[in-house]
Design a protein around this motif. Structure first.
Motif, PDB file in Angstrom:
ATOM      1  N   GLY A  42       0.814  -1.211   0.000  1.00  0.00           N
ATOM      2  CA  GLY A  42       0.000   0.000   0.000  1.00  0.00           C
ATOM      3  C   GLY A  42       0.844   1.255   0.000  1.00  0.00           C
ATOM      4  O   GLY A  42       0.539   2.230  -0.678  1.00  0.00           O
ATOM      5  N   THR A  96       2.388   1.787  -3.456  1.00  0.00           N
ATOM      6  CA  THR A  96       1.340   2.203  -4.390  1.00  0.00           C
ATOM      7  C   THR A  96       0.966   3.657  -4.161  1.00  0.00           C
ATOM      8  O   THR A  96       0.809   4.426  -5.117  1.00  0.00           O
ATOM      9  CB  THR A  96       0.094   1.294  -4.238  1.00  0.00           C
ATOM     10  OG1 THR A  96       0.476  -0.049  -4.476  1.00  0.00           O
ATOM     11  CG2 THR A  96      -0.994   1.693  -5.215  1.00  0.00           C
ATOM     12  N   ARG A  97       0.846   4.079  -2.920  1.00  0.00           N
ATOM     13  CA  ARG A  97       0.520   5.474  -2.612  1.00  0.00           C
ATOM     14  C   ARG A  97       1.622   6.415  -3.105  1.00  0.00           C
ATOM     15  O   ARG A  97       1.343   7.490  -3.629  1.00  0.00           O
ATOM     16  CB  ARG A  97       0.297   5.650  -1.110  1.00  0.00           C
ATOM     17  CG  ARG A  97      -1.049   5.116  -0.626  1.00  0.00           C
ATOM     18  CD  ARG A  97      -1.336   5.531   0.808  1.00  0.00           C
ATOM     19  NE  ARG A  97      -0.376   4.983   1.766  1.00  0.00           N
ATOM     20  CZ  ARG A  97      -0.464   3.762   2.314  1.00  0.00           C
ATOM     21  NH1 ARG A  97      -1.477   2.971   2.006  1.00  0.00           N
ATOM     22  NH2 ARG A  97       0.452   3.345   3.178  1.00  0.00           N
TER      23      ARG A  97
END
Length: 101
Positions: free
Chosen positions: A18, A21-22
């Motif tokens: 995550g 991806t951010r």
């Protein structure tokens, strides 16, 4: 626009954590204004090319039209002299005022 959507979808479906991806989404979002500016510039360049091309085509069309009209007038005058030989005679001064030939 398609590449932006594809990039975002690719980032969201990619097998990353995550946090990674951010970070990628953040970098992509930061690049959007530049991408939009590039897209805008490309669209403007293409529009200018089309405008220039249209103007050239219009000018060429006008030239051909003028030539066609000139040729038509010349052909009409030649036909008129073939069928009406008196059309070539100069109009006398007296007939100009009375409207007679």
């Amino acid at each position: 626009m398609g590449s932006v959507v594809g990039t975002v979808v690719g980032l969201l479906v990619a097998p990353r954590s995550g946090k990674e991806t951010r970070q990628l989404v953040k970098k992509s979002a930061e690049a959007l204004p530049e991408l939009a500016e590039d897209l805008s510039t490309n669209v403007q360049v293409q529009a200018n090319r089309l405008s220039e091309s249209a103007l050239r085509n219009w000018d060429e069309t006008l030239i051909r039209l003028k030539e066609a009209i000139s040729a038509g007038l010349e052909a009409s005058q030649q036909q008129q002299t073939l069928y009406n030989p008196e059309a070539q005679k100069p109009i006398s001064e007296s007939s100009k005022t009375t409207g007679e030939r």
